[in-house]
Design a protein around this motif. Sequence first.
Motif, PDB file in Angstrom:
ATOM      1  N   VAL A  18       0.855  -1.186   0.000  1.00 34.30           N
ATOM      2  CA  VAL A  18       0.000   0.000   0.000  1.00 34.30           C
ATOM      3  C   VAL A  18       0.895   1.242   0.000  1.00 34.30           C
ATOM      4  O   VAL A  18       1.581   1.529   0.975  1.00 34.30           O
ATOM      5  CB  VAL A  18      -0.924   0.015   1.241  1.00 34.30           C
ATOM      6  CG1 VAL A  18      -1.777   1.272   1.251  1.00 34.30           C
ATOM      7  CG2 VAL A  18      -1.799  -1.235   1.253  1.00 34.30           C
ATOM      8  N   ALA A  19       0.904   1.975  -1.119  1.00 37.45           N
ATOM      9  CA  ALA A  19       1.768   3.151  -1.229  1.00 37.45           C
ATOM     10  C   ALA A  19       1.070   4.402  -0.701  1.00 37.45           C
ATOM     11  O   ALA A  19       1.708   5.315  -0.184  1.00 37.45           O
ATOM     12  CB  ALA A  19       2.198   3.362  -2.676  1.00 37.45           C
ATOM     13  N   VAL A  20      -0.261   4.456  -0.844  1.00 37.49           N
ATOM     14  CA  VAL A  20      -1.059   5.567  -0.304  1.00 37.49           C
ATOM     15  C   VAL A  20      -2.294   4.952   0.342  1.00 37.49           C
ATOM     16  O   VAL A  20      -2.967   4.110  -0.263  1.00 37.49           O
ATOM     17  CB  VAL A  20      -1.453   6.568  -1.412  1.00 37.49           C
ATOM     18  CG1 VAL A  20      -2.459   7.592  -0.890  1.00 37.49           C
ATOM     19  CG2 VAL A  20      -0.218   7.275  -1.961  1.00 37.49           C
ATOM     20  N   GLY A  37       6.921  15.194   3.172  1.00 42.19           N
ATOM     21  CA  GLY A  37       7.183  13.903   3.802  1.00 42.19           C
ATOM     22  C   GLY A  37       8.487  13.352   3.261  1.00 42.19           C
ATOM     23  O   GLY A  37       8.913  13.726   2.171  1.00 42.19           O
ATOM     24  N   GLU A  38       9.098  12.457   4.034  1.00 44.54           N
ATOM     25  CA  GLU A  38      10.378  11.884   3.606  1.00 44.54           C
ATOM     26  C   GLU A  38      10.194  11.054   2.339  1.00 44.54           C
ATOM     27  O   GLU A  38       9.057  10.740   1.955  1.00 44.54           O
ATOM     28  CB  GLU A  38      10.933  11.011   4.730  1.00 44.54           C
ATOM     29  CG  GLU A  38      10.167   9.698   4.869  1.00 44.54           C
ATOM     30  CD  GLU A  38      10.328   9.066   6.239  1.00 44.54           C
ATOM     31  OE1 GLU A  38       9.908   9.685   7.224  1.00 44.54           O
ATOM     32  OE2 GLU A  38      10.853   7.945   6.301  1.00 44.54           O
ATOM     33  N   SER A  39      11.299  10.689   1.758  1.00 42.88           N
ATOM     34  CA  SER A  39      11.286   9.872   0.549  1.00 42.88           C
ATOM     35  C   SER A  39      10.500   8.577   0.776  1.00 42.88           C
ATOM     36  O   SER A  39      10.625   7.940   1.812  1.00 42.88           O
ATOM     37  CB  SER A  39      12.743   9.571   0.185  1.00 42.88           C
ATOM     38  OG  SER A  39      12.789   8.650  -0.854  1.00 42.88           O
ATOM     39  N   GLY A  40       9.654   8.215  -0.179  1.00 44.14           N
ATOM     40  CA  GLY A  40       8.886   6.975  -0.080  1.00 44.14           C
ATOM     41  C   GLY A  40       7.553   7.112   0.634  1.00 44.14           C
ATOM     42  O   GLY A  40       6.851   6.131   0.843  1.00 44.14           O
ATOM     43  N   SER A  41       7.159   8.349   0.979  1.00 45.80           N
ATOM     44  CA  SER A  41       5.923   8.503   1.749  1.00 45.80           C
ATOM     45  C   SER A  41       4.663   8.483   0.880  1.00 45.80           C
ATOM     46  O   SER A  41       3.556   8.429   1.398  1.00 45.80           O
ATOM     47  CB  SER A  41       5.980   9.766   2.612  1.00 45.80           C
ATOM     48  OG  SER A  41       6.340  10.882   1.852  1.00 45.80           O
ATOM     49  N   GLY A  42       4.833   8.542  -0.437  1.00 39.94           N
ATOM     50  CA  GLY A  42       3.671   8.437  -1.314  1.00 39.94           C
ATOM     51  C   GLY A  42       3.290   9.737  -1.994  1.00 39.94           C
ATOM     52  O   GLY A  42       2.214   9.839  -2.598  1.00 39.94           O
ATOM     53  N   LYS A  43       4.173  10.727  -1.955  1.00 39.51           N
ATOM     54  CA  LYS A  43       3.878  12.038  -2.540  1.00 39.51           C
ATOM     55  C   LYS A  43       3.788  11.962  -4.059  1.00 39.51           C
ATOM     56  O   LYS A  43       2.814  12.421  -4.663  1.00 39.51           O
ATOM     57  CB  LYS A  43       4.950  13.062  -2.112  1.00 39.51           C
ATOM     58  CG  LYS A  43       5.177  13.144  -0.622  1.00 39.51           C
ATOM     59  CD  LYS A  43       6.236  14.170  -0.235  1.00 39.51           C
ATOM     60  CE  LYS A  43       7.618  13.959  -0.836  1.00 39.51           C
ATOM     61  NZ  LYS A  43       8.316  12.741  -0.357  1.00 39.51           N
ATOM     62  N   SER A  44       4.827  11.402  -4.672  1.00 41.09           N
ATOM     63  CA  SER A  44       4.851  11.365  -6.140  1.00 41.09           C
ATOM     64  C   SER A  44       3.745  10.488  -6.710  1.00 41.09           C
ATOM     65  O   SER A  44       3.128  10.846  -7.714  1.00 41.09           O
ATOM     66  CB  SER A  44       6.210  10.865  -6.650  1.00 41.09           C
ATOM     67  OG  SER A  44       7.208  11.813  -6.366  1.00 41.09           O
TER      68      SER A  44
HETATM   69  N1  LIG Z   1       6.046   1.702 -10.085  1.00 38.26           N
HETATM   70  C1  LIG Z   1       6.109   1.308  -8.807  1.00 38.26           C
HETATM   71  N2  LIG Z   1       6.081  -0.003  -8.478  1.00 38.26           N
HETATM   72  C2  LIG Z   1       6.127  -0.410  -7.203  1.00 38.26           C
HETATM   73  N3  LIG Z   1       6.218   0.415  -6.144  1.00 38.26           N
HETATM   74  C3  LIG Z   1       6.258   1.730  -6.394  1.00 38.26           C
HETATM   75  C4  LIG Z   1       6.208   2.255  -7.735  1.00 38.26           C
HETATM   76  N4  LIG Z   1       6.252   3.599  -7.676  1.00 38.26           N
HETATM   77  C5  LIG Z   1       6.330   3.910  -6.361  1.00 38.26           C
HETATM   78  N5  LIG Z   1       6.337   2.804  -5.587  1.00 38.26           N
HETATM   79  C6  LIG Z   1       6.396   2.753  -4.110  1.00 38.26           C
HETATM   80  O1  LIG Z   1       5.409   3.590  -3.574  1.00 38.26           O
HETATM   81  C7  LIG Z   1       5.894   4.242  -2.416  1.00 38.26           C
HETATM   82  C8  LIG Z   1       5.713   5.748  -2.537  1.00 38.26           C
HETATM   83  O2  LIG Z   1       6.605   6.222  -3.537  1.00 38.26           O
HETATM   84  P1  LIG Z   1       6.684   7.747  -3.964  1.00 38.26           P
HETATM   85  O3  LIG Z   1       5.323   8.294  -4.129  1.00 38.26           O
HETATM   86  O4  LIG Z   1       7.597   7.832  -5.120  1.00 38.26           O
HETATM   87  O5  LIG Z   1       7.358   8.414  -2.688  1.00 38.26           O
HETATM   88  P2  LIG Z   1       7.806   9.949  -2.501  1.00 38.26           P
HETATM   89  O6  LIG Z   1       7.491  10.689  -3.735  1.00 38.26           O
HETATM   90  O7  LIG Z   1       7.056  10.425  -1.304  1.00 38.26           O
HETATM   91  O8  LIG Z   1       9.277   9.870  -2.224  1.00 38.26           O
HETATM   92  C9  LIG Z   1       7.337   3.826  -2.230  1.00 38.26           C
HETATM   93  O9  LIG Z   1       7.399   2.797  -1.288  1.00 38.26           O
HETATM   94  C10 LIG Z   1       7.724   3.309  -3.595  1.00 38.26           C
HETATM   95  O10 LIG Z   1       8.680   2.314  -3.498  1.00 38.26           O
END
Ligand SMILES: Nc1ncnc2c1ncn2[C@@H]1O[C@H](COP(=O)(O)OP(=O)(O)O)[C@@H](O)[C@H]1O
Length: 291
Positions: A18-20, A37-44
Amino acid sequence: MGSLLEIKNLTIRFGSKVAVDDLSLRIGQAQVLGLVGESGSGKSVTALAVLRLLDAARVEGAIRFDGTNLLALGPEAMRKLRGRDIAMIFQEPMTALNPVMCVGEQIAEAVRAHNPGRSRSEVRDSVLQAMESVAIPDPARRYRDYPHQFSGGQRQRIMIAMAIANRPRLLIADEPTTALDVTVQKQILELLADLRERFGLTMLFISHDLAVVSQVADRVAVMRHGLLLEEGPREAVFHKPVHSYTKALMGAVPTMSTDIARPLAVVEKARESAVLPLRECSPGHWVRSTA
Ligand SMILES: Nc1ncnc2c1ncn2[C@@H]1O[C@H](COP(=O)(O)OP(=O)(O)O)[C@@H](O)[C@H]1O
Ligand SMILES: [Mg+2]
């Protein structure tokens, strides 16, 4: 005031991950929401979900743009909206720009994609206007230059010119200043503030850096591990943070870019509070309970 963007119970999964997690957020007309939020928090992935650019993910919930649920739109309607009503700028302008095409033509492509009826000279005028609004000096002369002939800050200006060329209503900026040095970063933030004023832009501004976000946002949302932990007016979140994670982000501000892991490790135990609901701790200021 009505919301231009309303994200409701958004959940994004990659396989079983679950990413978000059940994210709800709104951005009012002409408002700027900072998402931190820190890297990997689901922003992008949240940003990409708004643009429906997440092919590999399972996306649930609703994302309403001016009342229309984007998650229910067909690909053709979405293609029309993307780049015209909602535009996005990314962290690294060099990878987003085509290195072998002059910058003027790249902006022109963005204009033509949504205005097929425009003549060559009309397109050129729009391009020059866009370059002018992001303060590229002497746009007519720079039109034929290639990305490598610009500095990092100027390349980000070109990206912004491309994003605003069609006068979008919503601009999503994902870490737009992270790759830039501090003085240039400040200039780009000033430019975004200026464009927001001039065009009445609504913005989703994403950064891992709370200090940067607090310079441009009206409201700030703090995410970690896919969960919204705190959301409220900039002053409240920045000066009176309630969640221990937001406080840790504050404490991390001076060293955020150099040592992100150390101060955040301190609040690791706060994770188990994650499933508790958000509560309103003061008017319009929401926090996920840590009790
Ligand atoms: N294409 C993908 N396949 C699998 N996991 C993904 C993919 N894109 C992002 N993730 C996962 O979703 C989570 C959130 O990622 P991301 O939104 O890029 O974080 P942020 O932008 O906050 O640094 C992370 O754990 C990342 O590994
Ligand atoms: Mg990101």
